[in-house]
Design an enzyme around this catalytic site. Structure first.
Site, PDB file in Angstrom:
ATOM      1  N   ASP A 161     -24.809  26.104   0.709  1.00  0.00           N
ATOM      2  CA  ASP A 161     -24.029  25.589   1.473  1.00  0.00           C
ATOM      3  C   ASP A 161     -22.656  25.466   1.074  1.00  0.00           C
ATOM      4  O   ASP A 161     -22.455  25.749  -0.020  1.00  0.00           O
ATOM      5  CB  ASP A 161     -24.465  23.913   2.189  1.00  0.00           C
ATOM      6  CG  ASP A 161     -24.082  23.846   3.643  1.00  0.00           C
ATOM      7  OD1 ASP A 161     -23.052  24.479   4.020  1.00  0.00           O
ATOM      8  OD2 ASP A 161     -24.472  22.822   4.131  1.00  0.00           O
ATOM      9  N   ARG A 168     -28.263  18.817  16.297  1.00  0.00           N
ATOM     10  CA  ARG A 168     -27.791  17.607  15.981  1.00  0.00           C
ATOM     11  C   ARG A 168     -28.017  16.456  17.054  1.00  0.00           C
ATOM     12  O   ARG A 168     -27.666  16.793  18.243  1.00  0.00           O
ATOM     13  CB  ARG A 168     -26.183  17.903  15.496  1.00  0.00           C
ATOM     14  CG  ARG A 168     -25.752  18.693  14.331  1.00  0.00           C
ATOM     15  CD  ARG A 168     -24.393  18.293  13.809  1.00  0.00           C
ATOM     16  NE  ARG A 168     -24.306  18.911  12.446  1.00  0.00           N
ATOM     17  CZ  ARG A 168     -24.413  18.307  11.284  1.00  0.00           C
ATOM     18  NH1 ARG A 168     -25.184  16.970  11.433  1.00  0.00           N
ATOM     19  NH2 ARG A 168     -24.236  18.956  10.276  1.00  0.00           N
ATOM     20  N   GLY A 179       0.690  -1.140   0.065  1.00  0.00           N
ATOM     21  CA  GLY A 179      -0.040  -0.062  -0.193  1.00  0.00           C
ATOM     22  C   GLY A 179       0.716   1.233  -0.088  1.00  0.00           C
ATOM     23  O   GLY A 179       0.294   2.381  -0.166  1.00  0.00           O
ATOM     24  N   ASP A 221     -27.777  26.501   8.280  1.00  0.00           N
ATOM     25  CA  ASP A 221     -27.569  26.663   9.597  1.00  0.00           C
ATOM     26  C   ASP A 221     -27.160  28.156   9.899  1.00  0.00           C
ATOM     27  O   ASP A 221     -26.869  28.809   8.991  1.00  0.00           O
ATOM     28  CB  ASP A 221     -26.233  25.684   9.943  1.00  0.00           C
ATOM     29  CG  ASP A 221     -25.020  25.640   8.979  1.00  0.00           C
ATOM     30  OD1 ASP A 221     -24.680  26.772   8.824  1.00  0.00           O
ATOM     31  OD2 ASP A 221     -24.649  24.643   8.600  1.00  0.00           O
ATOM     32  N   THR A 228     -23.518  13.405   3.052  1.00  0.00           N
ATOM     33  CA  THR A 228     -24.493  12.229   3.015  1.00  0.00           C
ATOM     34  C   THR A 228     -25.666  12.750   2.432  1.00  0.00           C
ATOM     35  O   THR A 228     -26.468  12.105   2.005  1.00  0.00           O
ATOM     36  CB  THR A 228     -24.620  11.656   4.362  1.00  0.00           C
ATOM     37  OG1 THR A 228     -25.303  12.616   5.302  1.00  0.00           O
ATOM     38  CG2 THR A 228     -23.462  11.123   4.866  1.00  0.00           C
ATOM     39  N   HIS A 279     -14.431  25.258   4.819  1.00  0.00           N
ATOM     40  CA  HIS A 279     -15.329  25.283   5.599  1.00  0.00           C
ATOM     41  C   HIS A 279     -15.512  26.323   6.557  1.00  0.00           C
ATOM     42  O   HIS A 279     -16.552  26.828   7.026  1.00  0.00           O
ATOM     43  CB  HIS A 279     -15.327  23.847   6.370  1.00  0.00           C
ATOM     44  CG  HIS A 279     -16.434  23.508   7.111  1.00  0.00           C
ATOM     45  ND1 HIS A 279     -17.836  23.240   6.631  1.00  0.00           N
ATOM     46  CD2 HIS A 279     -16.586  23.401   8.424  1.00  0.00           C
ATOM     47  CE1 HIS A 279     -18.348  23.176   7.437  1.00  0.00           C
ATOM     48  NE2 HIS A 279     -17.816  23.177   8.567  1.00  0.00           N
ATOM     49  N   LYS A 285     -30.976  24.268  13.435  1.00  0.00           N
ATOM     50  CA  LYS A 285     -30.935  22.555  13.509  1.00  0.00           C
ATOM     51  C   LYS A 285     -30.079  22.105  14.892  1.00  0.00           C
ATOM     52  O   LYS A 285     -28.944  22.871  15.346  1.00  0.00           O
ATOM     53  CB  LYS A 285     -30.348  21.971  12.405  1.00  0.00           C
ATOM     54  CG  LYS A 285     -28.632  22.201  12.091  1.00  0.00           C
ATOM     55  CD  LYS A 285     -28.070  21.609  10.702  1.00  0.00           C
ATOM     56  CE  LYS A 285     -26.673  22.292  10.583  1.00  0.00           C
ATOM     57  NZ  LYS A 285     -26.278  21.714   9.216  1.00  0.00           N
TER      58      LYS A 285
END
Length: 314
Positions: free
Chosen positions: A221, A197, A39, A171, A226, A131, A195
């Site tokens: 966003d 969590r 690897g 958010d 997901t 982010h 929201k």
């Protein structure tokens, strides 16, 4: 130009890098990546880089650990080959969500990755829609953080602009981003989703601050992972009377069952950029991909010529 421009590509998104090179009208640098049976990775640079201005393009997307390690090995190879300056072009900067301690005994991986890249020999970092802005402060080297709004907003404007348009932040932390998009869309109204969590990638509660009934809502966003939060936000908006729901984000991570969730959701269209390679075989028809590669090419050109990049950051 006193130093020749060279662009090399990692294996995370070679099509993106090819488009960058086409826009710059330069040939892609030659390199060979070898994976040993256990690897381990090894890299051999096929071009003379001594004293050159080198840009390495690699998103730390899935598999993020492999792509991050490959980037570090590439940087080390270039540094040991006496490259004049090495700029890490990281369209999608992985590990960015862990940018602060939200509870005891957890890491700040965004800072860790920044330290590793700097130690490896990077002179500069070029990315888009990190982010959080504080990540730039984790580096002790220059960081250029581009903004995808000049690419995404005109598309949304042409297709959806109208008196009923509303920009929605999923958010509280994304309010500034939503406000900037709203300004680009004739100062559209803004709503915010609060929201709570219940755990990682789990939403326990959502409430909307703002009147969305009868509105065409654009959820804005920085990334879609997901798509659980996105789909739940869309459901909440539809329950509150929104007539049409569109989503846009810079980074389409699309992990797990994201495509299935989007396909079955109330969202009519999801607009993302090509910072992450998205397999065509699994992509739903609801997803539209806009290219920011020419945008990066212009930034690379300006950095190479020691010109200002700030004009691209608006």
């Amino acid at each position: 130009m006193t130093r020749k421009l060279l662009v090399f590509s990692g294996r995370s998104n070679p099509r993106f890098t090819s488009t960058v090179c086409e826009s710059l009208q330069v040939e892609l640098g030659r390199l060979e990546v070898v994976r040993f049976s256990d690897g381990e990775l090894s890299v051999e640079i096929g071009d003379n880089v001594r004293g050159r201005d080198v840009f390495v393009v690699q998103s730390t997307s899935t598999p993020c650990n492999d792509h991050l390690m490959e980037l570090l090995i590439l940087i080390d190879s270039l540094k040991r080959a006496s490259a004049g300056r090495i700029t890490a072009v990281i369209p999608y900067f992985g590990y960015a969500r862990q940018d602060r301690k939200v509870k005891p005994r957890v890491p700040i991986t965004a800072k860790l990755v920044a330290d590793i890249l700097t130690t490896a020999g990077v002179s500069r970092v070029l990315s888009i829609d990190l982010h959080s802005g504080q990540i730039m402060g984790f580096f002790n080297i220059p960081v250029d953080n581009l903004n995808a709004r000049p690419i995404i907003a005109p598309y949304l404007r042409e297709k959806y602009l109208g008196p009923d348009l509303m920009v929605v932040s999923p958010d509280v932390g994304g309010v500034t981003r939503a406000r900037d998009y709203a300004a680009s869309l004739d100062n559209a109204d803004i709503a915010i989703i609060y929201k709570r969590r219940g755990g990682t990638n789990q939403i326990a509660e959502m409430k909307i601050v703002g009147e969305v009934e009868g509105k065409v809502c654009i959820l804005v966003d920085d990334m879609i992972d997901t798509a659980g939060t996105l789909v739940k936000a869309a459901e909440t908006l539809r329950q509150e009377g929104a007539t049409k729901i569109i989503a846009c984000a810079t980074h389409g991570v699309f992990s797990g069952a994201a495509f299935e969730r989007i396909a079955e959701s109330a969202i009519e269209e999801v607009v993302v950029t090509d910072t992450i390679a998205i397999p065509r075989s699994s992509m739903t028809e609801k997803v539209t991909v806009l290219s920011v590669a020419p945008f990066f090419a212009e930034a690379i050109k300006r950095i190479h010529l020691d010109d200002s990049v700030s004009g691209l950051l608006k």
